[in-house]
Design a protein around this motif. Structure first.
Motif, PDB file in Angstrom:
ATOM      1  N   SER A  47      27.519  40.685  35.743  1.00  0.00           N
ATOM      2  CA  SER A  47      28.667  41.742  35.724  1.00  0.00           C
ATOM      3  C   SER A  47      30.033  40.786  35.788  1.00  0.00           C
ATOM      4  O   SER A  47      30.785  40.934  34.825  1.00  0.00           O
ATOM      5  CB  SER A  47      28.708  42.939  36.483  1.00  0.00           C
ATOM      6  N   ILE A  48      30.178  40.033  36.917  1.00  0.00           N
ATOM      7  CA  ILE A  48      31.316  39.331  36.832  1.00  0.00           C
ATOM      8  C   ILE A  48      31.228  38.125  35.747  1.00  0.00           C
ATOM      9  O   ILE A  48      32.492  38.045  35.220  1.00  0.00           O
ATOM     10  CB  ILE A  48      31.130  38.215  38.237  1.00  0.00           C
ATOM     11  N   THR A  49      30.064  37.641  35.233  1.00  0.00           N
ATOM     12  CA  THR A  49      30.362  36.648  34.409  1.00  0.00           C
ATOM     13  C   THR A  49      30.688  37.268  33.027  1.00  0.00           C
ATOM     14  O   THR A  49      31.560  36.559  31.972  1.00  0.00           O
ATOM     15  CB  THR A  49      29.033  35.793  34.235  1.00  0.00           C
ATOM     16  N   LEU A  50      30.076  38.393  32.523  1.00  0.00           N
ATOM     17  CA  LEU A  50      30.316  39.120  31.286  1.00  0.00           C
ATOM     18  C   LEU A  50      31.938  39.643  31.385  1.00  0.00           C
ATOM     19  O   LEU A  50      32.700  39.367  30.339  1.00  0.00           O
ATOM     20  CB  LEU A  50      29.549  40.281  31.330  1.00  0.00           C
ATOM     21  N   LEU A  51      32.413  40.203  32.613  1.00  0.00           N
ATOM     22  CA  LEU A  51      33.861  40.380  32.425  1.00  0.00           C
ATOM     23  C   LEU A  51      34.784  39.190  32.380  1.00  0.00           C
ATOM     24  O   LEU A  51      36.007  39.369  31.694  1.00  0.00           O
ATOM     25  CB  LEU A  51      34.184  41.032  33.756  1.00  0.00           C
ATOM     26  N   SER A  52      34.227  38.130  32.968  1.00  0.00           N
ATOM     27  CA  SER A  52      35.148  36.779  32.695  1.00  0.00           C
ATOM     28  C   SER A  52      35.313  36.440  31.359  1.00  0.00           C
ATOM     29  O   SER A  52      36.304  36.054  30.844  1.00  0.00           O
ATOM     30  CB  SER A  52      34.819  35.728  33.613  1.00  0.00           C
ATOM     31  N   PHE A  53      34.037  36.561  30.612  1.00  0.00           N
ATOM     32  CA  PHE A  53      34.110  36.066  29.087  1.00  0.00           C
ATOM     33  C   PHE A  53      34.827  37.076  28.461  1.00  0.00           C
ATOM     34  O   PHE A  53      35.744  36.472  27.438  1.00  0.00           O
ATOM     35  CB  PHE A  53      32.649  36.149  28.794  1.00  0.00           C
ATOM     36  N   ARG A  54      34.829  38.221  28.628  1.00  0.00           N
ATOM     37  CA  ARG A  54      35.779  39.084  27.919  1.00  0.00           C
ATOM     38  C   ARG A  54      37.280  38.673  28.400  1.00  0.00           C
ATOM     39  O   ARG A  54      38.168  38.643  27.366  1.00  0.00           O
ATOM     40  CB  ARG A  54      35.476  40.680  28.641  1.00  0.00           C
ATOM     41  N   ASP A  55      37.627  38.654  29.717  1.00  0.00           N
ATOM     42  CA  ASP A  55      38.931  38.517  29.937  1.00  0.00           C
ATOM     43  C   ASP A  55      39.505  36.944  29.612  1.00  0.00           C
ATOM     44  O   ASP A  55      40.942  36.749  29.103  1.00  0.00           O
ATOM     45  CB  ASP A  55      39.068  38.551  31.447  1.00  0.00           C
ATOM     46  N   VAL A  56      38.904  36.150  29.762  1.00  0.00           N
ATOM     47  CA  VAL A  56      39.266  34.574  29.293  1.00  0.00           C
ATOM     48  C   VAL A  56      39.329  34.210  27.916  1.00  0.00           C
ATOM     49  O   VAL A  56      39.659  33.635  27.400  1.00  0.00           O
ATOM     50  CB  VAL A  56      38.534  33.578  30.509  1.00  0.00           C
ATOM     51  N   VAL A  57      37.851  34.465  27.428  1.00  0.00           N
ATOM     52  CA  VAL A  57      37.533  34.083  26.055  1.00  0.00           C
ATOM     53  C   VAL A  57      38.016  35.224  24.980  1.00  0.00           C
ATOM     54  O   VAL A  57      38.861  34.844  24.162  1.00  0.00           O
ATOM     55  CB  VAL A  57      35.832  33.866  25.771  1.00  0.00           C
ATOM     56  N   TYR A 117      34.822  33.095  45.096  1.00  0.00           N
ATOM     57  CA  TYR A 117      35.235  31.903  44.582  1.00  0.00           C
ATOM     58  C   TYR A 117      34.297  31.525  43.319  1.00  0.00           C
ATOM     59  O   TYR A 117      35.196  30.791  42.530  1.00  0.00           O
ATOM     60  CB  TYR A 117      34.359  30.797  45.632  1.00  0.00           C
ATOM     61  N   TYR A 118      33.198  32.057  43.173  1.00  0.00           N
ATOM     62  CA  TYR A 118      32.669  32.070  41.724  1.00  0.00           C
ATOM     63  C   TYR A 118      33.371  32.521  40.679  1.00  0.00           C
ATOM     64  O   TYR A 118      33.725  32.040  39.642  1.00  0.00           O
ATOM     65  CB  TYR A 118      31.266  32.483  41.747  1.00  0.00           C
ATOM     66  N   GLN A 119      34.012  34.045  40.730  1.00  0.00           N
ATOM     67  CA  GLN A 119      34.645  34.451  39.916  1.00  0.00           C
ATOM     68  C   GLN A 119      36.098  33.648  39.665  1.00  0.00           C
ATOM     69  O   GLN A 119      36.547  33.636  38.705  1.00  0.00           O
ATOM     70  CB  GLN A 119      34.942  35.844  40.473  1.00  0.00           C
ATOM     71  N   ASP A 120      36.603  33.482  40.813  1.00  0.00           N
ATOM     72  CA  ASP A 120      37.964  32.846  40.826  1.00  0.00           C
ATOM     73  C   ASP A 120      38.438  31.544  40.595  1.00  0.00           C
ATOM     74  O   ASP A 120      39.180  31.372  39.844  1.00  0.00           O
ATOM     75  CB  ASP A 120      38.875  33.373  41.828  1.00  0.00           C
TER      76      ASP A 120
END
Length: 157
Positions: A136-146, A77-80
C-alpha cells in the motif's frame, strides 16, 4: 521493545542510546546502508537476479531493524525517505515525455514496477509487520510521485 506494540515516541527515544540515535540519524549502520543500496539498485536497474540472491540476508537485516527500538520508525522512514528517492528514479524515465510517448513510457515503467519492483520490495520486507503494508505504501507513492507529478492529465483529456 516488541515490534507491533505501541509506545509513546518519547519512551522509545529515551531507551535509545546516543550512539543508536546518531547512527540512525546519520544512517551509517552498514546493514542499513546495504538494504538501502539494494532497494535503490532495484529501482535503478529494474533487475531482480542480484537482489533475489541477497533476499535472505536482506530479510535478516530488515528483521533486525524492526526488532530494535528503531522498529516503529521503519515504515515512516521507508515512506518518507527511501521511496521518495526511488520513485523519482522512476519518474525521470517519463519526465520529459508528452502525448502518446508519455503513455507508452509510463506503461513500461508501470509494468516493470508492478511485476518486478513491487513484489521484490514485498519480499524484502516480508519479515516485518507495519501499520500499513509495504504494498500500500509503495503503490501510493507511485501514484503521488510518478503519476501525479507528470503531465498525464493533459494526455488523458
Amino acid at each position: 521493545m516488541a515490534f507491533g506494540k505501541e509506545q509513546p515516541i518519547q519512551s522509545v527515544l529515551t531507551n535509545l542510546t546516543q550512539q543508536d540515535i546518531r547512527q540512525w540519524q546519520e544512517m551509517k549502520d552498514p546493514d542499513w546502508i546495504s538494504v538501502l543500496s539494494s532497494i535503490t539498485r532495484l529501482f535503478q536497474l529494474r533487475k531482480m537476479p542480484d537482489i533475489v540472491k541477497d533476499l535472505p540476508v536482506l530479510n535478516e537485516k530488515i528483521l533486525k531493524f524492526s526488532k530494535s527500538d528503531i522498529g516503529p520508525f521503519l515504515g515512516d522512514y521507508y515512506q518518507d525517505q527511501v521511496l521518495k528517492k526511488c520513485m523519482i528514479i522512476l519518474r525521470e524515465d517519463v519526465r520529459e515525455e508528452s502525448g502518446d510517448m508519455l503513455l507508452k513510457k509510463l506503461s513500461g515503467v508501470w509494468t516493470q514496477f508492478f511485476t518486478s519492483i513491487l513484489p521484490t520490495l514485498e519480499a524484502i520486507f516480508a519479515t516485518v509487520e507495519l501499520k500499513i503494508s509495504i504494498r500500500s505504501i509503495t503503490l501510493l507513492s507511485f501514484r503521488d510521485v510518478v503519476l501525479l507529478k507528470t503531465a498525464i492529465g493533459g494526455v488523458l483529456y
